[in-house]
Motif scaffolding. Structure first.
Motif, mmCIF file in Angstrom:
data_model
loop_
_atom_site.group_PDB
_atom_site.id
_atom_site.type_symbol
_atom_site.label_atom_id
_atom_site.label_comp_id
_atom_site.label_asym_id
_atom_site.label_seq_id
_atom_site.Cartn_x
_atom_site.Cartn_y
_atom_site.Cartn_z
ATOM 1 N N THR A 37 0.826 -1.210 0.000
ATOM 2 C CA THR A 37 0.000 0.000 0.000
ATOM 3 C C THR A 37 0.858 1.257 0.000
ATOM 4 O O THR A 37 0.607 2.194 -0.778
ATOM 5 C CB THR A 37 -0.935 0.010 1.221
ATOM 6 O OG1 THR A 37 -1.733 -1.179 1.216
ATOM 7 C CG2 THR A 37 -1.841 1.234 1.202
ATOM 8 N N TRP A 65 2.128 6.386 -7.112
ATOM 9 C CA TRP A 65 0.993 7.080 -7.735
ATOM 10 C C TRP A 65 1.126 8.599 -7.569
ATOM 11 O O TRP A 65 0.930 9.362 -8.515
ATOM 12 C CB TRP A 65 -0.301 6.593 -7.107
ATOM 13 C CG TRP A 65 -1.535 7.056 -7.838
ATOM 14 C CD1 TRP A 65 -2.234 8.210 -7.627
ATOM 15 C CD2 TRP A 65 -2.202 6.369 -8.893
ATOM 16 N NE1 TRP A 65 -3.299 8.290 -8.486
ATOM 17 C CE2 TRP A 65 -3.311 7.169 -9.276
ATOM 18 C CE3 TRP A 65 -1.994 5.151 -9.551
ATOM 19 C CZ2 TRP A 65 -4.191 6.801 -10.282
ATOM 20 C CZ3 TRP A 65 -2.872 4.781 -10.547
ATOM 21 C CH2 TRP A 65 -3.947 5.599 -10.914
ATOM 22 N N ILE A 111 1.036 3.976 -3.128
ATOM 23 C CA ILE A 111 0.636 5.374 -2.950
ATOM 24 C C ILE A 111 1.772 6.312 -3.342
ATOM 25 O O ILE A 111 1.559 7.332 -4.025
ATOM 26 C CB ILE A 111 0.195 5.619 -1.499
ATOM 27 C CG1 ILE A 111 -1.109 4.866 -1.204
ATOM 28 C CG2 ILE A 111 0.025 7.115 -1.228
ATOM 29 C CD1 ILE A 111 -1.522 4.900 0.253
#
Length: 272
Positions: free
Chosen positions: A130, A137, A134
């Motif tokens: 995760t 991104w 993130i």
């Protein structure tokens, strides 16, 4: 040709007795090899023009084909798994090595491995997956973020399916360094560390400053080897479980990286 069970037991006892020093040699050797390979990749990379981010359509198309290929190989692995039953050659060697490792490994070493093995626990994988997704991104690397998540989640699904194909019981031991449940073959920690940290090494080669690229690959290799071997030292898995996990993880990792590189190349071709 009949298998000499006494010879297999003797071999397993010798391997188990030398497991701890053997791990140190293997760790140093594989880390060095990974560093040399990464240096060679960097040398070739400097001669090539930069490629853009991977396109999602090509990326997931490649991953779907790769997943089908890995699942097809599961039926081939089933033939190998026939040697893993009670009293069969591979199963007997596994059990002997596992018992010998438990007898000959110093308690302090085993305790250290019981901590290091958490580097590929499911919660660690989820948090790292995760966090990295993130970060990628937000920095605009959305194709790499998609590839990273697909690699991690895809491996978890593949390992779950493979475990339920083989349904092998875990080693039995009398110490509390590893409390585990579920099936044993192949090792999820081994395949998970291969994909998770292998992808981190790949991303490091692609994104880190030049001076950190080779060290990142060497560090990733060291973690993969350590986590995989830890599963034997804490007796959560048999050696063949770990080997199978590393192989399935390496296959999926190669498919994911190849898919990302294919997508990057063809996206660059389409834009010219």
């Amino acid at each position: 040709m009949p298998v000499d069970h006494a010879a297999l037991i003797a071999l397993g006892e010798r391997l188990g007795a030398q497991a701890w020093p053997g791990f140190l040699v293997l760790l140093a050797l594989l880390t060095l090899v990974a560093g040399i390979a990464a240096w060679g990749f960097e040398h070739l990379r400097r001669r090539r023009a930069a490629q853009p981010e991977p396109g999602a359509g090509l990326l997931f198309g490649g991953l779907a084909i790769g997943a089908a290929a890995v699942l097809a190989l599961a039926w081939v692995f089933a033939e190998v798994a026939e040697g893993l039953g009670n009293g069969r050659p591979m199963g007997l060697l596994d059990e002997t090595i596992s018992h010998s490792v438990g007898v000959n490994t110093p308690p302090g070493v085993r305790e250290v491995f019981s901590w290091l093995t958490h580097l590929a626990d499911p919660i660690t994988v989820v948090l790292l997956c995760t966090g990295v997704a993130i970060a990628l991104w937000l920095r605009g690397h959305r194709g790499f973020a998609a590839g990273w998540v697909a690699a991690t989640v895809g491996n978890a699904l593949l390992n779950h399916m493979l475990k339920h194909i083989f349904e092998r019981a875990r080693p039995v031991h009398d110490f509390g360094f590893a409390q585990v449940s579920g099936y044993s073959f192949p090792s999820g920690h081994s395949s998970g560390s291969m994909v998770l940290y292998g992808m981190l090494g790949y991303l490091g080669l692609r994104m880190l400053p030049a001076r950190w690229r080779v060290p990142s690959v060497m560090a990733a290799t060291a973690v993969i080897v350590t986590v995989a071997c830890s599963r034997i030292f804490v007796r959560a898995h048999f050696p063949s479980d770990v080997l199978a996990g590393l192989c399935s993880g390496a296959a999926w990792l190669a498919i994911c990286i190849a898919s990302i590189e294919y997508a990057r190349h063809h996206r660059g071709t389409d834009r010219r």
